[in-house]
Design an enzyme around this catalytic site. Structure first.
Site, PDB file in Angstrom:
ATOM      1  N   SER A  15       0.761  -1.107   0.120  1.00  0.00           N
ATOM      2  CA  SER A  15       0.196   0.075   0.118  1.00  0.00           C
ATOM      3  C   SER A  15       0.675   1.176   0.049  1.00  0.00           C
ATOM      4  CB  SER A  15      -0.972  -0.023   1.298  1.00  0.00           C
ATOM      5  OG  SER A  15      -1.847   1.210   1.337  1.00  0.00           O
ATOM      6  N   ASN A  17      -1.161   4.015   0.863  1.00  0.00           N
ATOM      7  CA  ASN A  17      -1.858   4.934   1.746  1.00  0.00           C
ATOM      8  C   ASN A  17      -1.385   4.822   3.265  1.00  0.00           C
ATOM      9  OD1 ASN A  17      -4.288   5.226   3.823  1.00  0.00           O
ATOM     10  ND2 ASN A  17      -5.478   4.981   1.762  1.00  0.00           N
ATOM     11  N   GLY A  19      -2.573   6.101   6.085  1.00  0.00           N
ATOM     12  CA  GLY A  19      -3.449   5.597   7.131  1.00  0.00           C
ATOM     13  C   GLY A  19      -3.720   4.403   7.309  1.00  0.00           C
ATOM     14  N   LYS A  20      -3.846   3.515   5.969  1.00  0.00           N
ATOM     15  CA  LYS A  20      -3.984   2.081   6.003  1.00  0.00           C
ATOM     16  C   LYS A  20      -2.577   1.445   6.322  1.00  0.00           C
ATOM     17  CE  LYS A  20      -6.238   0.634   2.538  1.00  0.00           C
ATOM     18  NZ  LYS A  20      -6.679   0.287   1.050  1.00  0.00           N
ATOM     19  N   GLU A  47      -2.304  -0.659 -11.520  1.00  0.00           N
ATOM     20  CA  GLU A  47      -3.938  -0.077 -11.540  1.00  0.00           C
ATOM     21  C   GLU A  47      -4.796  -1.257 -11.165  1.00  0.00           C
ATOM     22  OE1 GLU A  47      -6.550   1.535 -15.489  1.00  0.00           O
ATOM     23  OE2 GLU A  47      -4.495   0.581 -15.847  1.00  0.00           O
ATOM     24  N   ASP A  76      -7.703  -4.108   0.285  1.00  0.00           N
ATOM     25  CA  ASP A  76      -8.773  -3.389  -0.673  1.00  0.00           C
ATOM     26  C   ASP A  76      -9.931  -3.374   0.089  1.00  0.00           C
ATOM     27  OD1 ASP A  76      -8.768  -2.153  -2.940  1.00  0.00           O
ATOM     28  OD2 ASP A  76     -10.747  -3.148  -3.176  1.00  0.00           O
ATOM     29  N   PHE A 162      -9.336   7.862   9.505  1.00  0.00           N
ATOM     30  CA  PHE A 162      -9.085   8.554   8.206  1.00  0.00           C
ATOM     31  C   PHE A 162     -10.001   7.986   6.888  1.00  0.00           C
ATOM     32  CE2 PHE A 162      -7.253   4.186   8.217  1.00  0.00           C
ATOM     33  CZ  PHE A 162      -7.293   3.673   6.968  1.00  0.00           C
ATOM     34  N   GLY A 163      -9.990   8.491   5.909  1.00  0.00           N
ATOM     35  CA  GLY A 163     -11.126   7.923   4.671  1.00  0.00           C
ATOM     36  C   GLY A 163     -12.517   8.599   5.255  1.00  0.00           C
ATOM     37  N   ASP A 165     -14.268   7.452   7.699  1.00  0.00           N
ATOM     38  CA  ASP A 165     -14.344   7.280   9.198  1.00  0.00           C
ATOM     39  C   ASP A 165     -15.403   7.988  10.102  1.00  0.00           C
ATOM     40  OD1 ASP A 165     -12.814   4.794   8.908  1.00  0.00           O
ATOM     41  OD2 ASP A 165     -11.400   5.487  10.415  1.00  0.00           O
TER      42      ASP A 165
END
Length: 213
Positions: A15, A17, A19-20, A47, A76, A162-163, A165
């Site tokens: 990843s 990301n 936060g992830k 992709e 994912d 994050f995201g 949330d």
């Protein structure tokens, strides 16, 4: 057939990301792996052309495993709103645009709910889904899925997650994921099971691939 066990050593978190990566690192911490992210290794982001969480998790995990030569764990995940036919779903990150503007993405969800006539709690049901894929350089892979149901709330509340949330209030709780600490979402030190979708998927992964390590 039982899942393949993961031997101690280097593990790539597939990843970019932050936060992830932080959440997965926190979950992996007790197991003693030498964890490195795809971003730290300068691996390109594949992709995401899959049409399911499983397919996209596999794409990311397999790409990182083949490029690095080490087992790789990909997540994912997405925010699924029933009134919006499951959107944004696998496109959750794309709704935030190239700048990863999740404030914009959350507003888009709310605007679409309003346009769809969502006036009751029953109209505002949502869920978070996470699928972990663990891939080895030889192509073998294992999948683990976690889900949590709740309400889509507005306005956003909290800054700890994050995201999406801040607009998700899990069933049985009065606070959003954005108002909860990592420990609360992971279920650490509590008699209650894991709460977040990612920690629920991780529990299955740990039981299947990390047991005994």
């Amino acid at each position: 057939m039982s899942p393949r066990k993961l031997e101690p050593g280097k593990l790539v978190v597939a990843s970019h990301n932050k936060g992830k990566i932080r959440e997965i690192n926190e979950l992996l911490q007790p197991y003693g792996f030498d964890v490195v992210s795809a971003g730290e290794l300068d691996l390109p982001e594949p992709e995401e052309t899959g049409l399911t969480f499983e397919a996209n998790a596999s794409l990311k995990a397999q790409a990182a495993a083949k490029a690095s030569g080490f087992p790789s764990l990909a997540d994912d995940s997405g925010f699924c709103v029933a009134k919006l036919d499951g959107d944004p779903g696998i496109y959750s990150a794309r709704w935030a645009g190239p700048d990863k503007d999740f404030a914009m993405a959350m507003r888009t969800v709310e605007e679409k709910l309003q346009s769809a006539g969502a006036t009751t709690d029953a109209d505002r049901r949502g869920s978070f889904v996470a699928v972990l894929c663990l891939a080895w350089p030889d192509g073998h892979e294992e999948y683990f899925r976690g889900e949590v149901e709740g309400l889509v709330v507005w306005p956003p509340r909290g800054t700890q997650g994050f995201g999406y949330d801040p607009v998700f209030q899990p069933d049985g709780h009065e606070r959003t994921f954005g108002e909860m600490t990592s420990e609360e979402k992971h279920g650490w030190g509590k008699d209650t099971p894991a709460l977040s979708h990612r920690s629920r998927a991780f529990e299955k992964f740990a039981a299947g691939c990390l047991e005994g390590h």
